[in-house]
Design a protein around this motif. Structure first.
Motif, PDB file in Angstrom:
ATOM      1  N   VAL A  29       0.836  -1.204   0.000  1.00  0.00           N
ATOM      2  CA  VAL A  29       0.000   0.000   0.000  1.00  0.00           C
ATOM      3  C   VAL A  29       0.873   1.256   0.000  1.00  0.00           C
ATOM      4  O   VAL A  29       0.521   2.275  -0.578  1.00  0.00           O
ATOM      5  CB  VAL A  29      -0.969  -0.009   1.198  1.00  0.00           C
ATOM      6  CG1 VAL A  29      -1.746   1.312   1.283  1.00  0.00           C
ATOM      7  CG2 VAL A  29      -1.952  -1.170   1.069  1.00  0.00           C
ATOM      8  N   TYR A  30       2.043   1.144   0.624  1.00  0.00           N
ATOM      9  CA  TYR A  30       3.023   2.222   0.580  1.00  0.00           C
ATOM     10  C   TYR A  30       3.938   2.111  -0.650  1.00  0.00           C
ATOM     11  O   TYR A  30       4.912   2.866  -0.761  1.00  0.00           O
ATOM     12  CB  TYR A  30       3.900   2.207   1.836  1.00  0.00           C
ATOM     13  CG  TYR A  30       3.187   2.627   3.094  1.00  0.00           C
ATOM     14  CD1 TYR A  30       2.584   3.884   3.196  1.00  0.00           C
ATOM     15  CD2 TYR A  30       3.140   1.778   4.188  1.00  0.00           C
ATOM     16  CE1 TYR A  30       1.940   4.269   4.364  1.00  0.00           C
ATOM     17  CE2 TYR A  30       2.495   2.160   5.362  1.00  0.00           C
ATOM     18  CZ  TYR A  30       1.903   3.408   5.446  1.00  0.00           C
ATOM     19  OH  TYR A  30       1.266   3.791   6.605  1.00  0.00           O
ATOM     20  N   LYS A  31       3.656   1.164  -1.526  1.00  0.00           N
ATOM     21  CA  LYS A  31       4.476   0.882  -2.715  1.00  0.00           C
ATOM     22  C   LYS A  31       5.900   0.482  -2.322  1.00  0.00           C
ATOM     23  O   LYS A  31       6.871   0.825  -2.990  1.00  0.00           O
ATOM     24  CB  LYS A  31       4.522   2.088  -3.668  1.00  0.00           C
ATOM     25  CG  LYS A  31       3.169   2.530  -4.192  1.00  0.00           C
ATOM     26  CD  LYS A  31       3.330   3.676  -5.193  1.00  0.00           C
ATOM     27  CE  LYS A  31       1.993   4.208  -5.665  1.00  0.00           C
ATOM     28  NZ  LYS A  31       2.156   5.329  -6.616  1.00  0.00           N
ATOM     29  N   GLU A  32       6.017  -0.252  -1.211  1.00  0.00           N
ATOM     30  CA  GLU A  32       7.323  -0.617  -0.683  1.00  0.00           C
ATOM     31  C   GLU A  32       7.617  -2.111  -0.768  1.00  0.00           C
ATOM     32  O   GLU A  32       8.565  -2.583  -0.153  1.00  0.00           O
ATOM     33  CB  GLU A  32       7.423  -0.165   0.786  1.00  0.00           C
ATOM     34  CG  GLU A  32       7.450   1.342   0.950  1.00  0.00           C
ATOM     35  CD  GLU A  32       7.482   1.779   2.403  1.00  0.00           C
ATOM     36  OE1 GLU A  32       7.414   0.889   3.295  1.00  0.00           O
ATOM     37  OE2 GLU A  32       7.568   2.997   2.657  1.00  0.00           O
ATOM     38  N   ASP A  33       6.799  -2.842  -1.524  1.00  0.00           N
ATOM     39  CA  ASP A  33       7.089  -4.269  -1.690  1.00  0.00           C
ATOM     40  C   ASP A  33       7.923  -4.438  -2.958  1.00  0.00           C
ATOM     41  O   ASP A  33       7.421  -4.282  -4.078  1.00  0.00           O
ATOM     42  CB  ASP A  33       5.799  -5.079  -1.798  1.00  0.00           C
ATOM     43  CG  ASP A  33       6.048  -6.572  -1.714  1.00  0.00           C
ATOM     44  OD1 ASP A  33       6.817  -7.091  -2.568  1.00  0.00           O
ATOM     45  OD2 ASP A  33       5.508  -7.226  -0.805  1.00  0.00           O
ATOM     46  N   PRO A  34       9.213  -4.748  -2.826  1.00  0.00           N
ATOM     47  CA  PRO A  34      10.081  -4.801  -4.003  1.00  0.00           C
ATOM     48  C   PRO A  34       9.703  -5.896  -4.991  1.00  0.00           C
ATOM     49  O   PRO A  34       9.916  -5.736  -6.196  1.00  0.00           O
ATOM     50  CB  PRO A  34      11.476  -5.042  -3.410  1.00  0.00           C
ATOM     51  CG  PRO A  34      11.227  -5.637  -2.073  1.00  0.00           C
ATOM     52  CD  PRO A  34       9.952  -5.042  -1.571  1.00  0.00           C
ATOM     53  N   THR A  35       9.140  -6.996  -4.494  1.00  0.00           N
ATOM     54  CA  THR A  35       8.761  -8.089  -5.396  1.00  0.00           C
ATOM     55  C   THR A  35       7.569  -7.684  -6.244  1.00  0.00           C
ATOM     56  O   THR A  35       7.531  -7.947  -7.458  1.00  0.00           O
ATOM     57  CB  THR A  35       8.448  -9.353  -4.587  1.00  0.00           C
ATOM     58  OG1 THR A  35       9.566  -9.679  -3.749  1.00  0.00           O
ATOM     59  CG2 THR A  35       8.167 -10.529  -5.511  1.00  0.00           C
ATOM     60  N   VAL A  36       6.587  -7.032  -5.631  1.00  0.00           N
ATOM     61  CA  VAL A  36       5.438  -6.540  -6.388  1.00  0.00           C
ATOM     62  C   VAL A  36       5.877  -5.492  -7.408  1.00  0.00           C
ATOM     63  O   VAL A  36       5.433  -5.509  -8.569  1.00  0.00           O
ATOM     64  CB  VAL A  36       4.360  -5.966  -5.456  1.00  0.00           C
ATOM     65  CG1 VAL A  36       3.226  -5.350  -6.267  1.00  0.00           C
ATOM     66  CG2 VAL A  36       3.802  -7.047  -4.556  1.00  0.00           C
TER      67      VAL A  36
END
Length: 338
Positions: A29-36
């Protein structure tokens, strides 16, 4: 059991399971998932669009696309047997407040002249056409490939009237592999596209929608509104990366198995293959066996084969990663004996 119900029943490969276990994660949600982030960048690049968004399912992706493109009270034009109209629970009416107007198609292809005549918007009594949707491959047409020529004709009509086009490309990679062309040749004829990772590509969860950066920014908010804003989601996005990098070319095996299956079934007295087998779906009319589709499916199940009904007398068989050539041979032996 030889499970030919759908290409959604595949189990994740060992590589996918390992990727899930080892995935680097963060709060998406914070755009902090590197895999996504990596998955979305990969998808946007492959699909020839500016940006992409990971969503939980193809249906959610299609709903987000309609919600983002349309205003309440709009009308959406689409083929009468399309997945969005037929299999998504009336969601675009329930969520987006739009109505559908269906056009009859041939193997999933709408006639561009008829489409243009169906466009509305200048009369205060009529709803404005807010979106045109295509589906490729087309499920109820038996995995039929909607031709590039037809897609371009539809897209040209849409652009002439300044109407956006959304492509339900749940099985679009099947079309590209079967036609031995880049998937971008299909996506260039749509403003936005949805692809499914958990059908032929074999991932356990998820789909992607792709389009302009501005569209994806607005779509991200609709995903949140629908409860699709997830947190450490890299664990389920990781198999999607493998799906896009390792599972595309092998779709040709599924297509070969479907053709072998269709040829064998076509030789069985009382059974008729009723679709041109473009990809991985075979539709069979069983009325010659003096059974309904559900009765024939029960008989198949009793003998170790799973399939699904596609109408009162039609059965659908779908090939996929978890069905081997040996199982196709065994299935044909069983079907021939019934």
């Amino acid at each position: 059991m030889i499970d030919l119900r759908s290409d959604t029943v595949t189990k994740p490969t060992q590589a996918m399971r390992d990727a899930m276990y080892n995935a680097e994660v963060g709060d998406d949600v914070y755009k902090e998932d590197p895999t996504v982030c990596r998955l979305e960048e990969l998808a946007a690049s492959k699909l020839g669009k500016e940006d992409a968004l990971f969503v939980t399912s193809g249906t959610q992706g299609n709903q987000i696309a309609v919600l983002t493109h349309c205003r309440s009270g709009n009308e959406v034009l689409l083929e009468q047997d399309s997945h969005i109209f037929y299999y998504e629970g009336g969601a675009i009416s329930a969520f987006a407040g739009v109505q559908t107007r269906t056009l009859s198609g041939v193997r999933g292809e709408m006639n561009s002249d008829e489409l243009e005549l169906a466009i509305r918007g200048n009369d205060i009594h009529e709803p404005e056409t807010g979106l045109i949707c295509m589906e490729n491959t087309h499920n109820r047409a038996g995995g039929a490939i909607v031709s590039l020529e037809n897609m371009k004709a539809v897209y040209d009509v849409a652009k002439k009237h300044a109407i956006p086009v959304h492509l339900d490309g749940a099985r679009l990679f099947n079309a590209a592999v079967a036609k031995q062309c880049s998937i971008k040749e299909f996506t260039q004829n749509a403003d936005t596209v949805q692809i499914c990772l958990s059908k032929g590509l074999g991932a356990p969860i998820g789909s992607l929608i792709a389009g302009s950066s501005e569209f994806i920014t607005r779509a991200r908010k609709w995903r949140k509104r629908l409860g699709g804003g997830l947190r450490q989601v890299g664990t389920i996005a990781a198999p999607g990366i493998i799906a896009l990098t390792e599972m595309v070319d092998r779709l040709s095996e599924d297509h070969h198995h479907a053709k072998v299956l269709a040829e064998g079934i076509g030789a069985v007295v009382g059974l008729e293959v009723i679709n041109n087998v473009d990809t991985n779906i075979v539709l069979v009319d069983v009325s010659g066996k003096r059974m309904s589709s559900t009765e024939y499916i029960d008989k198949l199940s009793e003998n170790g084969i799973k399939a699904v009904s596609f109408g009162p007398s039609v059965v659908r068989f779908t090939t996929h990663y978890d069905v081997s050539s040996q199982q196709i041979t065994q299935a044909l032996k069983t079907i021939n004996s019934l």
